[in-house]
Design an enzyme around this catalytic site. Structure first.
Site, PDB file in Angstrom:
ATOM      1  N   TYR A 108       3.304   9.834  -0.759  1.00  0.00           N
ATOM      2  CA  TYR A 108       4.294   9.302   0.154  1.00  0.00           C
ATOM      3  C   TYR A 108       5.711   9.669  -0.665  1.00  0.00           C
ATOM      4  O   TYR A 108       6.763   9.257  -0.187  1.00  0.00           O
ATOM      5  CB  TYR A 108       4.070   7.716   0.122  1.00  0.00           C
ATOM      6  CG  TYR A 108       2.977   7.535   1.080  1.00  0.00           C
ATOM      7  CD1 TYR A 108       2.030   8.148   1.599  1.00  0.00           C
ATOM      8  CD2 TYR A 108       2.467   5.973   0.945  1.00  0.00           C
ATOM      9  CE1 TYR A 108       0.860   7.911   2.490  1.00  0.00           C
ATOM     10  CE2 TYR A 108       1.404   5.600   1.608  1.00  0.00           C
ATOM     11  CZ  TYR A 108       0.653   6.498   2.510  1.00  0.00           C
ATOM     12  OH  TYR A 108      -0.550   6.097   3.023  1.00  0.00           O
ATOM     13  N   HIS A 131      -7.668   9.549  -1.503  1.00  0.00           N
ATOM     14  CA  HIS A 131      -6.890   9.545  -0.297  1.00  0.00           C
ATOM     15  C   HIS A 131      -7.802  10.401   0.730  1.00  0.00           C
ATOM     16  O   HIS A 131      -7.733  10.028   1.997  1.00  0.00           O
ATOM     17  CB  HIS A 131      -5.655  10.417  -0.536  1.00  0.00           C
ATOM     18  CG  HIS A 131      -4.362   9.810   0.502  1.00  0.00           C
ATOM     19  ND1 HIS A 131      -3.276   9.835   0.074  1.00  0.00           N
ATOM     20  CD2 HIS A 131      -4.329   9.432   1.598  1.00  0.00           C
ATOM     21  CE1 HIS A 131      -2.516   9.399   1.154  1.00  0.00           C
ATOM     22  NE2 HIS A 131      -3.229   8.979   2.119  1.00  0.00           N
ATOM     23  N   ASP A 178       0.735  -1.192  -0.059  1.00  0.00           N
ATOM     24  CA  ASP A 178      -0.016   0.009  -0.028  1.00  0.00           C
ATOM     25  C   ASP A 178       0.823   1.335  -0.093  1.00  0.00           C
ATOM     26  O   ASP A 178       1.701   1.532   0.808  1.00  0.00           O
ATOM     27  CB  ASP A 178      -1.014  -0.166   1.303  1.00  0.00           C
ATOM     28  CG  ASP A 178      -2.013   1.193   1.166  1.00  0.00           C
ATOM     29  OD1 ASP A 178      -3.096   1.004   1.146  1.00  0.00           O
ATOM     30  OD2 ASP A 178      -1.356   2.209   1.695  1.00  0.00           O
ATOM     31  N   LYS A 186      -2.839   6.026  -4.218  1.00  0.00           N
ATOM     32  CA  LYS A 186      -3.866   6.686  -3.863  1.00  0.00           C
ATOM     33  C   LYS A 186      -3.781   8.074  -4.654  1.00  0.00           C
ATOM     34  O   LYS A 186      -2.856   8.683  -4.921  1.00  0.00           O
ATOM     35  CB  LYS A 186      -3.876   7.109  -2.469  1.00  0.00           C
ATOM     36  CG  LYS A 186      -3.759   5.854  -1.500  1.00  0.00           C
ATOM     37  CD  LYS A 186      -3.791   5.984  -0.168  1.00  0.00           C
ATOM     38  CE  LYS A 186      -3.628   4.646   0.771  1.00  0.00           C
ATOM     39  NZ  LYS A 186      -2.221   4.397   0.785  1.00  0.00           N
TER      40      LYS A 186
END
Length: 276
Positions: free
Chosen positions: A51, A107, A46, A76
């Site tokens: 990120y 998100h 994930d 996401k």
């Protein structure tokens, strides 16, 4: 060692019940973490555009010999990309070096911007085109879910929300279940177990089952029917988090942990979080 069971999604696809989360890991860390996770037995990874480690995930997947159809990759749609989901997804796919992702999640709803309904409509098209196998959301409350379902007739297969023993979100989980939406836990260990691992019931069960407090908490997620994605870049911790399939908690023990719920949110409130 057993592997995570597969959870059925409403669109006919399945997702492993346990995966590796890679929040706050840089690209170099994530390459090593994903390799170790795959070697350990994980098949669900994930990540997210925000990120900034999709490249690392992609490199690790490219180097892996595990067939693509045995992997389940989630990424996401970030908040400032809600008006152009297609472009955002194509960029994510390029970074991941993939033709499709198994699950694409919005998100955050960011209700103040009034874009999440349009973003959801775009995601429905992306799924129809085969760029994503399944679509879902993160951090959506009942009113956000109700709106996108009513307006489009398409339900998210997953709602990924903050869940740990101190923040159990029972009413939202029940709403998800009623609407055939799987609930997935982020921050499942309360960001390092703060205030959780030292709880007497967690300590008692760790001693009973000869497991760590983290393993007890992760087992609680599984026994509560949740999909869970603990984050770690430490090889020993990645293994520890996976080695929870040789025991199950009793129903009474799950109920005891339920009593720890304080509604203690560690992350942002979905009603007000923007950070675009």
């Amino acid at each position: 060692m057993s592997n995570p069971k597969l959870i059925q999604l409403s669109d006919g696809n399945t997702i492993p019940q346990l995966g590796l989360g890679v929040w706050q890991a840089d690209n170099d860390q994530v390459i090593k973490a994903v390799h170790h996770a795959l070697d350990t037995g994980y098949r669900l990874i994930d990540t997210a555009a925000i990120y900034h480690n999709e490249e690392g995930v992609g490199k690790a997947l490219k180097q892996s010999t595990i067939p693509r159809d045995e992997l389940f990759i989630t990424t996401k749609l970030w908040n400032n990309d809600q008006s152009h989901a297609r472009g955002a997804l194509l960029e994510s796919l390029e970074r991941l070096q993939l033709d499709y992702v198994d699950l694409y999640l919005m998100h955050w709803p960011v209700p103040s911007r009034e874009l999440y309904l349009d973003a959801w409509k775009q995601m429905i098209v992306l799924q129809k085109e085969g760029l994503v196998k399944s679509i879902g959301v993160c951090n959506f409350k009942e009113e956000h879910l109700e709106r996108i379902i009513t307006e489009t007739g398409v339900s998210p297969v997953i709602n990924q929300i903050e869940i740990h023993p101190l923040m159990q979100q029972a009413s939202l989980r029940a709403w998800n279940t009623t609407h055939n939406i799987v609930t997935e836990s982020w921050s499942p260990l309360a960001q390092g177990g703060e205030g959780v691992f030292d709880q007497p019931i967690i300590q008692k069960l760790a001693e009973k089952y000869q497991k760590t407090p983290a393993q007890i908490v992760l087992r609680w997620h599984l026994d509560s029917g949740l999909v869970v994605i603990p984050k770690s870049v430490t090889p020993s911790r990645i293994e520890e988090n996976f080695h929870i399939f040789d025991f199950k908690l009793e129903k009474e023990e799950v109920a005891e942990i339920k009593q720890l719920d304080k509604g203690k949110r560690l992350g942002p409130d979905p009603d007000t979080f923007v950070d675009i």
